[in-house]
Structure formats: structure tokens, C-alpha cells
Write a protein that holds these residues in place. Structure first.
Motif, PDB file in Angstrom:
ATOM      1  N   PHE A  67       0.831  -1.202   0.000  1.00  0.00           N
ATOM      2  CA  PHE A  67       0.000   0.000   0.000  1.00  0.00           C
ATOM      3  C   PHE A  67       0.869   1.258   0.000  1.00  0.00           C
ATOM      4  N   THR A  68       1.928   1.247   0.792  1.00  0.00           N
ATOM      5  CA  THR A  68       2.858   2.372   0.833  1.00  0.00           C
ATOM      6  C   THR A  68       3.448   2.647  -0.549  1.00  0.00           C
ATOM      7  N   LEU A  69       3.858   1.587  -1.227  1.00  0.00           N
ATOM      8  CA  LEU A  69       4.432   1.752  -2.561  1.00  0.00           C
ATOM      9  C   LEU A  69       3.381   2.215  -3.568  1.00  0.00           C
ATOM     10  N   HIS A  70       2.158   1.723  -3.425  1.00  0.00           N
ATOM     11  CA  HIS A  70       1.053   2.174  -4.279  1.00  0.00           C
ATOM     12  C   HIS A  70       0.832   3.676  -4.122  1.00  0.00           C
ATOM     13  N   VAL A  71       0.754   4.131  -2.884  1.00  0.00           N
ATOM     14  CA  VAL A  71       0.551   5.570  -2.619  1.00  0.00           C
ATOM     15  C   VAL A  71       1.756   6.373  -3.099  1.00  0.00           C
ATOM     16  N   SER A  72       2.960   5.871  -2.807  1.00  0.00           N
ATOM     17  CA  SER A  72       4.185   6.596  -3.171  1.00  0.00           C
ATOM     18  C   SER A  72       4.316   6.736  -4.685  1.00  0.00           C
ATOM     19  N   GLU A  73       4.071   5.655  -5.412  1.00  0.00           N
ATOM     20  CA  GLU A  73       4.222   5.704  -6.870  1.00  0.00           C
ATOM     21  C   GLU A  73       3.193   6.642  -7.497  1.00  0.00           C
ATOM     22  N   ASN A  74       1.980   6.653  -6.944  1.00  0.00           N
ATOM     23  CA  ASN A  74       0.971   7.591  -7.454  1.00  0.00           C
ATOM     24  C   ASN A  74       1.328   9.035  -7.115  1.00  0.00           C
ATOM     25  N   LYS A 109      -5.284 -10.300  -0.062  1.00  0.00           N
ATOM     26  CA  LYS A 109      -6.622  -9.815  -0.379  1.00  0.00           C
ATOM     27  C   LYS A 109      -7.235  -9.035   0.786  1.00  0.00           C
ATOM     28  N   LEU A 110      -7.937  -7.948   0.471  1.00  0.00           N
ATOM     29  CA  LEU A 110      -8.606  -7.120   1.468  1.00  0.00           C
ATOM     30  C   LEU A 110     -10.117  -7.160   1.285  1.00  0.00           C
ATOM     31  N   GLN A 111     -10.641  -8.196   0.674  1.00  0.00           N
ATOM     32  CA  GLN A 111     -12.069  -8.253   0.396  1.00  0.00           C
ATOM     33  C   GLN A 111     -12.887  -8.226   1.687  1.00  0.00           C
ATOM     34  N   ARG A 112     -14.052  -7.569   1.582  1.00  0.00           N
ATOM     35  CA  ARG A 112     -15.031  -7.464   2.672  1.00  0.00           C
ATOM     36  C   ARG A 112     -14.533  -6.632   3.848  1.00  0.00           C
ATOM     37  N   LEU A 113     -13.524  -5.814   3.635  1.00  0.00           N
ATOM     38  CA  LEU A 113     -13.095  -4.857   4.655  1.00  0.00           C
ATOM     39  C   LEU A 113     -13.585  -3.468   4.262  1.00  0.00           C
ATOM     40  N   SER A 169      -8.455   2.395  -4.637  1.00  0.00           N
ATOM     41  CA  SER A 169      -7.690   2.045  -5.840  1.00  0.00           C
ATOM     42  C   SER A 169      -6.728   0.891  -5.570  1.00  0.00           C
ATOM     43  N   PHE A 170      -6.195   0.816  -4.354  1.00  0.00           N
ATOM     44  CA  PHE A 170      -5.288  -0.277  -3.985  1.00  0.00           C
ATOM     45  C   PHE A 170      -6.029  -1.614  -3.962  1.00  0.00           C
ATOM     46  N   ASN A 171      -7.193  -1.622  -3.352  1.00  0.00           N
ATOM     47  CA  ASN A 171      -7.969  -2.863  -3.271  1.00  0.00           C
ATOM     48  C   ASN A 171      -8.370  -3.329  -4.671  1.00  0.00           C
ATOM     49  N   ARG A 172      -8.765  -2.381  -5.516  1.00  0.00           N
ATOM     50  CA  ARG A 172      -9.126  -2.719  -6.885  1.00  0.00           C
ATOM     51  C   ARG A 172      -7.923  -3.295  -7.641  1.00  0.00           C
ATOM     52  N   LYS A 173      -6.744  -2.728  -7.367  1.00  0.00           N
ATOM     53  CA  LYS A 173      -5.522  -3.196  -8.012  1.00  0.00           C
ATOM     54  C   LYS A 173      -5.166  -4.616  -7.570  1.00  0.00           C
ATOM     55  N   LEU A 174      -5.338  -4.901  -6.278  1.00  0.00           N
ATOM     56  CA  LEU A 174      -5.039  -6.235  -5.778  1.00  0.00           C
ATOM     57  C   LEU A 174      -5.971  -7.288  -6.375  1.00  0.00           C
ATOM     58  N   VAL A 175      -7.221  -6.938  -6.540  1.00  0.00           N
ATOM     59  CA  VAL A 175      -8.208  -7.876  -7.063  1.00  0.00           C
ATOM     60  C   VAL A 175      -7.908  -8.234  -8.513  1.00  0.00           C
ATOM     61  N   THR A 176      -7.421  -7.262  -9.271  1.00  0.00           N
ATOM     62  CA  THR A 176      -7.222  -7.476 -10.714  1.00  0.00           C
ATOM     63  C   THR A 176      -5.871  -8.087 -11.045  1.00  0.00           C
TER      64      THR A 176
END
Length: 357
Positions: free
Chosen positions: A268-275, A298-302, A349-356
Motif C-alpha cells: 500500500f505504501t508503494l502504491h501511494v508513493s508511486e501515485n 486480499k482485502l475483500q469485505r473490509l 484504488s489499492f484494493n481494486r488493483k489487488l483484485v485485478t
């Protein structure tokens, strides 16, 4: 055997890393003690507590064995261990030995910090993860509203790291420990990071593991010596922990190991940092390595709002503003204040990225 010295405001102490050194504990103690009080858990004690006790033939020796898991870092357990120490007659010249992983080390250290206003303790880590928590003197228990919110800065008198005890670790515990090593590499050392993401952690040799532990401990030791009380650069050691701690609290302590939660937090840190900085840093190689080593991702249902509220309980939060450790590059951490909406957008956006992926 390798020795690393750490200097704190109250005293210096050594981290000793080697094989079979659990049988030579007295060589590493700063003085003689009136009694010894070992704190361990039900997983570790059957394996090693008799070997630790064999070092002490003249001293009065006591022990308390706790249930394993993050749930043990509670105010109830903390109180019960104090009761056991009082009933054993521990005095100010007694020594507490923390034998186990990070949970035991954090709890035992906080007991030592508060029993009779503070007595000596040493750490004997038996997990890879505990290479991080046993160094630096941060001791704590959890509150149901957040992790490590009740605690102190209280350095040990020694850290004795017998790498032979790591041979009994499960695959999950190995994953958990290596997440913290990756954190240290991301903070300070590109070459170390490259080494780690080319390592199959389930096939790592004893020699490689000792080298990885030594590098990680040196990174942490350098930082805590520069900033013992977390007023500056020590905050960088919380890389990945803002979301990691929130996941542990929201899911219930024990559903993810600490390291598994930190691994997601690092991504998540890298996701935020890169964006934020509009460049690739290490998200892609890290997620590929995490998948290869079977980390749960996976972070589903959180609920994002629930996670946000848990993140706002983080110790770095000031005036309800989340201060998050980010990376401008590997080896270049910085602290950035993020708004609630920025966090929510990033979580979505992170959760969506992990799912895909």
C-alpha cells in the motif's frame, strides 16, 4: 558469532547473533542477578525453556507460560504476569528473560519496564520477526482500539539471537519475519532489497538467514541510535505499519500475522508513493515476490472507512491527521500528512488493483 552494539540514553547493550549461544547466556549478562523470571509461550517453552533454565544452577528461577498469539498482548495478561512476578518474590535485582517471538518480547519488556518501576530484562528471540521488535527498546501491549498504544521505551540489557531456534519455524512465521526484513531494506538499502526479492524464503540456508538478519538488525540499530524516542528518523521504521496495524486491529488480532499485515502495508505504501511521485519504485517486483512466497494479499469485505478510523489511531497521527511513511525511492523515506479523502481514494484504488492482479 557476531556482536552488534546499540547505544541508548540509559545504557549500551549488545545484540549477539550465532549458533548454540542459548547455552552460554551467562557470558552475555552484565551482572549477577538474585533471581531469574522467564516469560515464554506454549509454543516456544516446550522447545527451549529447559535449555534456558540449564544456564542457571545457583539462582532462584521462575517461569510463566502464556498462550501464543497477538491476543496475549492484553492488559489482563500484563496484570497476571505482574501478579506472578510478585508471587515469585522478584526484587529490583531480578532479571526477566523474554523467550519467544515479538509478542512475548513486547509484553515481557513492558512488564520489566513497570515492575518496581523497572528491572533488567534480556531478549531471546525465537522468530525472524522478532529481530525487529527485540531491538530498540520499544515495549508495549495492545488496546482493543489500536496496536501498541500502551507502552514505553525501555531497552533490554542484551539480545541473544540463537539462529538455531529458527529451524522450527512454520512457513507462515518465516513469511512474517521476512516482511520486516523487506521493510528495512526498502528504508535503507537497494542492494539488500534486491537480494531479498531474489530469495526463496522457504529454501533459505542458515548462512543466508544469518546474513539477512544481521543486515536488517544493523539498519534498525543505526536508526534507533540516531533517534531513540521516535521524534525523527525512527518514524521511518513504521514503513508499512500504518495500514498493517489497522488491518490487524480491524480483522481481529491473530487473523493475519504481524508480518503478513505489514507486507500488505508495504505494498500500500508503494502504491501511494508511486501515485504521489509519478514514478515506479518497487511495487511490481515486491508484489511478484510476495505472490511467489504465498503471502495473503486480499482485502475483500473490509470497509475502507473502518480501516481509515483504525489508521487514525496510529501513534504517528497528530490532530486526527494521518502521517504516513512513504518512499521517494528505495532508501529515501519521508513522512507525509495525508487527508482522509486521500487515504480513502488510495485504499479504494489499492484494493481494486489487488483484485485485478
Amino acid at each position: 558469532m557476531e556482536e552488534i552494539e546499540v547505544t541508548s540514553s540509559s545504557h549500551s547493550y549488545k545484540i549477539i547473533i550465532g549458533e548454540k549461544i542459548r547455552f552460554r547466556l551467562k557470558l552475555f549478562l552484565p551482572k549477577e542477578y538474585s533471581s531469574i523470571f522467564i516469560i515464554s509461550d506454549e509454543m516456544v517453552a516446550p522447545l527451549y525453556i529447559d535449555e534456558i533454565r540449564s544456564n542457571f544452577t545457583r539462582e532462584k528461577i521462575f517461569q510463566t507460560i502464556l498462550p501464543p498469539g497477538e491476543q496475549t498482548k492484553s492488559i489482563e495478561t500484563f496484570y497476571s504476569v505482574h501478579t506472578a512476578a510478585i508471587n515469585a518474590g522478584l526484587d529490583r535485582n531480578s532479571l526477566i528473560i523474554a523467550l519467544g517471538g515479538g509478542v512475548v518480547g513486547d509484553l515481557a519488556g513492558f512488564v520489566a519496564a513497570t515492575y518496581m518501576r523497572g528491572i533488567d530484562y534480556i531478549q531471546i528471540p525465537t522468530t525472524i520477526l522478532a529481530h525487529d521488535s527485540s531491538v530498540g527498546g520499544k515495549v508495549a501491549i495492545n488496546h482493543e482500539l489500536g496496536k501498541n498504544l500502551i507502552g514505553s521505551f525501555y531497552p533490554p540489557r542484551a539480545v541473544i539471537y540463537d539462529v538455531e531456534t529458527l529451524q522450527s519455524l512454520s512457513a507462515r512465521e518465516i513469511r512474517s519475519g521476512y516482511a520486516e526484513l523487506v521493510k528495512e531494506a526498502l528504508i535503507a538499502d537497494q542492494n539488500f532489497f534486491n537480494t531479498l526479492i531474489n530469495t526463496d524464503i522457504q529454501q533459505v540456508t542458515a548462512k543466508e538467514l544469518q546474513s539477512h538478519l544481521s543486515l536488517g538488525i544493523k539498519i534498525k540499530a543505526d536508526i534507533v541510535q540516531e533517534d531513540e524516542r521516535e521524534s525523527g528518523v525512527r518514524m521511518y521504521l513504521n514503513l508499512g505499519h500504518t495500514l498493517g496495524h489497522a488491518l490487524e486491529a480491524e480483522m481481529g488480532y491473530g487473523k493475519l500475522t504481524h508480518g503478513e499485515a505489514v507486507a500488505i502495508g508495504l505494498l500500500f505504501t508503494l502504491h501511494v508513493s508511486e501515485n504521489m511521485f509519478s514514478k515506479q519504485i518497487a511495487y511490481k517486483p515486491l508484489i511478484e515476490w510476495l505472490k511467489e512466497n504465498n503471502y495473503p494479499l486480499k482485502l475483500q469485505r473490509l470497509d475502507d472507512n473502518a480501516l481509515l478510523n483504525k489508521m487514525k489511531s496510529d501513534k504517528k497521527t497528530v490532530n486526527s491527521k494521518i502521517k504516513m511513511v512513504l518512499l521517494d525511492d528505495i532508501g529515501s523515506p519521508l513522512v507525509k500528512e495525508l487527508s482522509d479523502q486521500e487515504i480513502l481514494d488510495s485504499l479504494h484504488s489499492f484494493n481494486r488493483k489487488l483484485v485485478t492482479e
